[in-house]
Scaffold this motif. Structure first.
Motif, mmCIF file in Angstrom:
data_model
loop_
_atom_site.group_PDB
_atom_site.id
_atom_site.type_symbol
_atom_site.label_atom_id
_atom_site.label_comp_id
_atom_site.label_asym_id
_atom_site.label_seq_id
_atom_site.Cartn_x
_atom_site.Cartn_y
_atom_site.Cartn_z
ATOM 1 N N MET A 1 1.221 -1.062 -0.081
ATOM 2 C CA MET A 1 0.201 0.126 0.346
ATOM 3 C C MET A 1 0.732 1.514 -0.130
ATOM 4 O O MET A 1 0.585 2.375 -0.506
ATOM 5 N N ARG B 1 11.702 0.755 7.013
ATOM 6 C CA ARG B 1 12.490 0.393 7.666
ATOM 7 C C ARG B 1 13.714 -0.743 6.653
ATOM 8 O O ARG B 1 14.922 -0.612 7.229
ATOM 9 N N CYS C 1 14.409 4.246 7.549
ATOM 10 C CA CYS C 1 13.424 4.736 9.014
ATOM 11 C C CYS C 1 13.007 4.094 9.560
ATOM 12 O O CYS C 1 11.839 3.051 9.216
ATOM 13 N N VAL D 1 10.602 3.606 12.879
ATOM 14 C CA VAL D 1 9.423 4.438 13.403
ATOM 15 C C VAL D 1 9.077 4.332 15.187
ATOM 16 O O VAL D 1 8.570 5.162 15.664
ATOM 17 N N MET E 1 2.773 -11.014 12.328
ATOM 18 C CA MET E 1 3.742 -10.020 11.821
ATOM 19 C C MET E 1 4.643 -10.036 13.088
ATOM 20 O O MET E 1 6.127 -9.754 13.226
ATOM 21 N N SER F 1 -5.386 3.260 9.257
ATOM 22 C CA SER F 1 -5.860 2.146 10.486
ATOM 23 C C SER F 1 -6.055 0.708 9.711
ATOM 24 O O SER F 1 -6.246 0.489 8.890
ATOM 25 N N PRO G 1 -9.169 0.230 5.950
ATOM 26 C CA PRO G 1 -8.745 0.171 4.999
ATOM 27 C C PRO G 1 -9.242 -1.210 6.062
ATOM 28 O O PRO G 1 -9.733 -1.872 7.211
ATOM 29 N N ILE H 1 -7.879 -5.741 1.707
ATOM 30 C CA ILE H 1 -6.860 -5.414 0.946
ATOM 31 C C ILE H 1 -6.141 -6.116 -0.025
ATOM 32 O O ILE H 1 -5.483 -6.576 0.557
HETATM 33 N N1 LIG Z 1 -3.185 -5.433 3.672
HETATM 34 C C1 LIG Z 1 -4.342 -5.787 4.363
HETATM 35 O O1 LIG Z 1 -5.608 -5.816 3.887
HETATM 36 C C2 LIG Z 1 -5.095 -3.855 5.416
HETATM 37 C C3 LIG Z 1 -6.208 -4.230 5.675
HETATM 38 C C4 LIG Z 1 -6.457 -3.231 6.224
HETATM 39 C C5 LIG Z 1 -5.833 -2.422 7.183
HETATM 40 N N2 LIG Z 1 -3.945 -2.579 6.525
HETATM 41 C C6 LIG Z 1 -3.080 -1.730 7.206
HETATM 42 O O2 LIG Z 1 -2.458 -0.971 5.827
HETATM 43 C C7 LIG Z 1 -0.825 -0.567 5.951
HETATM 44 C C8 LIG Z 1 -0.266 -1.198 5.310
HETATM 45 O O3 LIG Z 1 -0.164 -2.355 4.739
HETATM 46 P P1 LIG Z 1 0.305 -3.380 3.873
HETATM 47 O O4 LIG Z 1 -1.037 -4.583 3.584
HETATM 48 O O5 LIG Z 1 1.150 -2.426 2.866
HETATM 49 O O6 LIG Z 1 1.183 -4.142 4.863
HETATM 50 P P2 LIG Z 1 2.859 -4.309 4.019
HETATM 51 O O7 LIG Z 1 3.242 -4.746 2.530
HETATM 52 O O8 LIG Z 1 3.447 -5.428 4.513
HETATM 53 O O9 LIG Z 1 3.367 -3.126 4.433
HETATM 54 C C9 LIG Z 1 4.057 -2.330 5.521
HETATM 55 C C10 LIG Z 1 5.203 -1.914 5.711
HETATM 56 O O10 LIG Z 1 5.938 -1.207 6.821
HETATM 57 C C11 LIG Z 1 6.550 -1.202 7.409
HETATM 58 N N3 LIG Z 1 7.022 -1.413 8.249
HETATM 59 C C12 LIG Z 1 7.159 -1.999 9.714
HETATM 60 N N4 LIG Z 1 7.443 -1.839 10.642
HETATM 61 C C13 LIG Z 1 8.425 -0.467 10.434
HETATM 62 C C14 LIG Z 1 9.403 0.124 11.480
HETATM 63 N N5 LIG Z 1 9.282 0.218 12.511
HETATM 64 N N6 LIG Z 1 9.349 1.223 10.902
HETATM 65 C C15 LIG Z 1 9.274 1.459 9.346
HETATM 66 N N7 LIG Z 1 8.482 0.541 8.650
HETATM 67 C C16 LIG Z 1 8.277 -0.128 9.565
HETATM 68 C C17 LIG Z 1 7.024 -2.283 6.486
HETATM 69 O O11 LIG Z 1 8.707 -1.687 6.000
HETATM 70 P P3 LIG Z 1 10.389 -2.716 5.157
HETATM 71 O O12 LIG Z 1 9.704 -3.578 3.904
HETATM 72 O O13 LIG Z 1 11.083 -1.540 5.033
HETATM 73 O O14 LIG Z 1 10.352 -3.255 6.100
HETATM 74 C C18 LIG Z 1 6.695 -2.261 5.254
HETATM 75 O O15 LIG Z 1 6.907 -2.311 4.196
HETATM 76 C C19 LIG Z 1 -0.589 -0.901 7.676
HETATM 77 O O16 LIG Z 1 -0.596 -0.366 7.777
HETATM 78 C C20 LIG Z 1 -1.770 -2.222 7.723
HETATM 79 O O17 LIG Z 1 -2.282 -2.494 8.828
HETATM 80 C C21 LIG Z 1 -4.114 -3.555 6.114
#
Ligand SMILES: NC(=O)c1ccc[n+]([C@@H]2O[C@H](COP(=O)([O-])OP(=O)(O)OC[C@H]3O[C@@H](n4cnc5c(N)ncnc54)[C@H](OP(=O)(O)O)[C@@H]3O)[C@@H](O)[C@H]2O)c1
Length: 293
Positions: free
Chosen positions: A22, A41, A65, A67, A99, A134, A209, A212
């Motif tokens: 995302m 990260r 970074c 967070v 995770m 969120s 969301p 997704i």
């Molecule tokens: N996918 C869904 O169905 C869904 C539904 C509702 C909400 N969300 C929310 O949407 C957001 C993005 O989700 P996504 O599906 O794109 O997940 P994703 O592909 O796992 O991406 C999350 C990213 O967060 C970064 N991250 C994790 N810990 C970190 C830290 N300590 N400092 C900096 N960066 C950090 C990771 O970075 P690195 O790769 O660089 O380690 C990762 O690339 C999240 O907040 C999730 O809770 C997702």
């Protein structure tokens, strides 16, 4: 005239936190109208992310970074400040339930988010907008007890975890519960901070969301929470997962000047999941519905 097709010196800066599925789709979308700083990260993945964005014609730099580390967040804020005013913050980083553990999920989803909010408030200027990603999970279960909410509302307190842990038995301290509570608290943080951002002529909102289709979404379908997620998905009025483009659209709109009178809200981008699961938001929830990412 420049021979660098990525240079967009006249465009405002957008900071995108989190380079996952995302985060990258948000960076691509905001990159049409901003210079992008992508902060995430993983140093190694960031190199590839920067190259991919630049290949798409985006004026992008990717920086490391964490967070959860106050020094890392302060360093990022300094880096962004040197590039001029921060027009847009899209905080997308987060951990899903499979995770990490109870503390790990709170550390990234709530404490790290609050650290970043505080640092970026210092960079906000008239017209700035902050969008925090969120989750519908924060809406799907009953709100926690008042004493829990009070602790969640102060995530940067040095005794945050000792106060929180006292309120839950070890059996209750599950990653799923941490995920739901951290997103519930994130929504409250955005509401609470609305006047602080308003005092700077800036806006703050959250986006929640539903399921997704991202690598994170796929991981949850393969992991220990598969059945909970499938049960939720069966309730979707729009009977499919959402796409990363659909969340990027919502984030871009909320950050844009077209949303100039929208602040302090949470926008559900969930295919109707929360409405279908809790048609009456004041009624109690039966079952473990707080579980989607
Ligand atoms: N996918 C869904 O169905 C869904 C539904 C509702 C909400 N969300 C929310 O949407 C957001 C993005 O989700 P996504 O599906 O794109 O997940 P994703 O592909 O796992 O991406 C999350 C990213 O967060 C970064 N991250 C994790 N810990 C970190 C830290 N300590 N400092 C900096 N960066 C950090 C990771 O970075 P690195 O790769 O660089 O380690 C990762 O690339 C999240 O907040 C999730 O809770 C997702």
């Amino acid at each position: 005239m420049t021979t660098n097709p990525n240079a967009r010196p006249g465009q405002p800066t957008a900071l995108v936190i989190g380079g996952g599925g995302m985060g990258m789709s948000t960076a691509r979308r905001l990159g049409q109208s901003h210079r992008i700083v992508l902060a995430s990260r993983s140093a190694k993945a960031n190199e590839e992310r920067e190259a991919a964005l630049r290949e798409d014609g985006v004026d992008a730099v990717a920086v490391e970074c964490d967070v959860t580390d106050p020094a890392s967040v302060a360093g990022l804020a300094e880096f962004v400040a040197e590039r001029g005013p921060l027009r847009t913050l899209a905080h997308v980083a987060g951990l899903s339930p499979s995770m990490d553990d109870w503390h790990g999920i709170f550390s990234v989803n709530l404490i790290g988010t609050a650290l970043m909010e505080s640092a970026c408030l210092g960079l906000a200027a008239p017209g700035s907008a902050a969008v925090f990603v969120s989750s519908s999970a924060g809406h799907l279960a009953d709100p926690p007890a008042q004493e829990v909410t009070e602790v969640l509302d102060d995530p940067l307190a040095p005794d945050f975890f000792s106060r929180l842990d006292r309120l839950f038995t070890p059996e209750e301290q599950t990653p799923l519960q941490a995920y739901r509570l951290s997103k519930f608290a994130l929504n409250r943080m955005c509401r609470r901070q609305v006047s602080a951002w308003g005092a700077k002529g800036a806006r703050i909102v959250s986006v929640s969301p539903g399921p997704i289709a991202t690598p994170m979404g796929a991981r949850e379908l393969d992991g220990p929470n598969r059945e909970v997620k499938l049960a939720l998905m069966r309730r979707l009025p729009i009977a499919r997962e959402g796409t990363m483009v659909e969340t990027a659209d919502a984030i871009e709109f909320l950050a844009s000047d077209r949303a100039s009178y929208i602040t302090g809200i949470d926008l559900l981008v969930d295919g109707g999941l929360v409405a279908a699961t809790r048609p009456d938001p004041t009624s109690r929830v039966h079952g473990a519905y707080g579980a989607s990412e």
